[in-house]
Design a protein around this motif. Structure first.
Motif, short mmCIF file in Angstrom:
data_model
loop_
_atom_site.label_atom_id
_atom_site.label_comp_id
_atom_site.label_asym_id
_atom_site.label_seq_id
_atom_site.Cartn_x
_atom_site.Cartn_y
_atom_site.Cartn_z
N TYR A 422 -48.25 25.08 -34.17
CA TYR A 422 -47.91 25.90 -32.93
C TYR A 422 -47.30 24.77 -31.97
CZ TYR A 422 -48.09 28.68 -28.70
OH TYR A 422 -47.81 29.55 -27.54
N HIS A 426 -43.47 24.03 -30.19
CA HIS A 426 -43.53 24.05 -28.90
C HIS A 426 -42.22 23.10 -28.31
CE1 HIS A 426 -44.40 25.01 -24.81
NE2 HIS A 426 -44.37 23.94 -24.36
N VAL A 430 -46.27 19.53 -23.34
CA VAL A 430 -47.48 20.26 -23.86
C VAL A 430 -48.62 20.13 -22.80
CG1 VAL A 430 -49.26 19.95 -25.79
CG2 VAL A 430 -46.68 19.44 -26.44
N VAL A 434 -50.68 25.05 -22.95
CA VAL A 434 -50.00 25.25 -24.35
C VAL A 434 -50.97 24.76 -25.44
CG1 VAL A 434 -48.18 24.28 -25.83
CG2 VAL A 434 -47.78 24.82 -23.26
#
Length: 477
Positions: A422, A426, A430, A434
């Motif tokens: 994940y 992204h 971050v 997140v």
């Protein structure tokens, strides 16, 4: 002979010894951080106090079937409790980490041999019609002790210091030995079967490697992609296959794997494995989620899960009585339905899920486990003839640490890899939000795997029938 046996005194003796031996499985968990500072060791090293304990227990349980047939009940119980007391004393006096670890491993020797001895004796003393109640009463100890371990540990460490985690256990262990010396009677026969050294070596390598390999995979960053981990697991798997094939050829096997030809035993053991995996994994994953995205401290997270853990232990005798009255199906089938529903809930949790709902669902999880685990295990053992009791109990108890290590490693690995995936996908910065979303994503994936296990448990439960052995002794107490 049976009429002379004081079954209540024997059960009380077993419960006293088992409580403090099993308590030590979780008693050190809260204290690990402090022990790192006291002895100047890092997390992977201090973790051996927990992993090593489970590893030693797993290695010794297959051998317990042999020892039970070589020594009397009194010799085994008093002997293993003396070993446990010796290890506890060493740990209490530890001047450095190796000494503490040595004491801990000696404790594990006593604990690992104790449970099969007790379960085998209970099967011999009590007839099938009341075994559910007796196993449930003993299950109260097995579930209650590790449930209060972390909470009790936190209080003792904060008020008295880590050494008192061991010092407080010493007088109770000594009392258990003296009580057994006065009241414990021998049950069963000493047959002294042959000792196959190669079988002991193969089982030790196989069990130790599996527990260590899967535990390390769950803790290591590389997980199952590590060459070292894969090598250990492969060698262990080969050793176990060789071990099983050898047992089928021996006239007096170390562990008679022919118990799996009994369908109720096989199905019960599979259910037991699934439940152990779900329970151990949830006890790791849920605290991580509560401390991560939800932001609770370790102690608060532990307290939030405590009601469910305590209720699991308290319900064990109740489930045992219901098992005796209604049989396994009316407990196990509803239990697997509730388990499936709980896992489905966990696979859809979010940071917006209210904390009271977490507590209620965890209580339902523990209730479902109490409705499945003890009835499944007791029904499985009820189908075996008396000569296979030592082997049946040894196998089911051996599978507990193995299943626990497997469940934790698989759940944590799936969660970690999904979380990393994940984050890697992204595109923006971050942030902590997140990271929290990634953790939620990882937990969802881990519980999708658990959902498949729960559905498998439900399907198996539909085929569960009340088991009765062909050689039930109508005069057994």
């Amino acid at each position: 002979m049976e009429s002379k046996i004081n079954s209540k005194a024997i059960l009380i003796t077993f419960m006293i010894g088992a409580f403090f031996a099993i308590l030590n499985e979780t008693l050190l968990n809260i204290a690990l951080t402090e022990l790192m500072e006291v002895f100047g060791v890092k997390a992977p090293t201090v973790q051996w106090l927990a992993t090593g304990f489970m590893l030693v227990m797993g290695v010794l349980m297959p051998i317990s079937a042999l020892l039970i047939q070589w020594f009397t009940t009194r010799q085994m119980f008093i002997g293993v409790m003396t070993i446990f007391l010796f290890g506890t004393t060493i740990a209490a006096c530890a001047m450095n980490f190796p000494m503490l670890l040595a004491g801990r491993m000696i404790q594990a020797v006593g604990t690992g041999l104790l449970i099969p001895v007790i379960m085998n004796a209970l099967l011999l003393i009590y007839k099938p019609e009341v075994r559910g109640k007796i196993m449930g009463t003993f299950g109260l100890v097995i579930m209650f002790a590790p449930a209060i371990g972390p909470t009790l540990s936190g209080v003792i460490v904060d008020t008295l210091g880590w050494r008192w985690l061991f010092i407080t256990v010493i007088p109770f262990s000594l009392f258990s030995i003296l009580f057994a010396w006065k009241y414990l009677q021998n049950v069963g026969e000493v047959t002294r079967p042959g000792v196959d050294v190669l079988s002991i070596v193969l089982s030790s390598i196989g069990i130790a490697g599996i527990v260590y390999g899967f535990s390390s995979a769950g803790e290591a960053g590389e997980g199952f992609t590590s060459v070292k981990i894969l090598t250990i697991i492969t060698v262990s798997a080969v050793s176990l296959v060789w071990f099983v094939l050898r047992q089928l050829k021996l006239e007096e096997p170390l562990l008679d794997v022919r118990v799996f030809k009994y369908k109720s035993y096989a199905r019960g053991v599979v259910l037991f494995i699934i439940v152990i995996m779900a329970m151990f994994a949830s006890e790791i994953v849920m605290p991580m989620y509560l401390q991560g995205p939800l932001g609770y401290s370790a102690k608060v997270a532990g307290l939030l899960l405590l009601p469910g853990a305590l209720l699991n232990g308290l319900m064990s005798p109740v489930m045992g009585s219901l098992f005796d009255k209604y049989g396994p199906r009316k407990l196990i089938i509803p239990g697997t339905i509730v388990l499936t529903g709980v896992i489905l809930f966990y696979s859809n949790i979010s940071q917006d899920t209210p904390i009271w709902l977490f507590i209620i669902v965890y209580v339902l999880l523990m209730l479902s486990i109490s409705a499945i685990m003890m009835p499944a295990q007791t029904n499985a053992l009820n189908e075996l003839p008396k000569n296979l009791y030592p082997h049946g109990t040894a196998i089911s108890n051996t599978l507990q640490p193995v299943s626990g290590a497997l469940g934790v490693s698989v759940f944590v690995s799936i969660m970690t890899q999904s979380r990393e995936s994940y984050i890697n996908n992204h595109t923006g910065t971050v942030t902590q939000d997140v990271m929290n979303d990634a953790m939620t994503y990882g937990v969802h994936h881990a519980y999708w795997f658990a959902l498949a296990l729960a559905l498998a448990a439900f399907i198996i439960s539909l085929f569960i029938k009340k088991a009765v052995a062909a050689d039930v002794d109508a005069e057994s107490e």
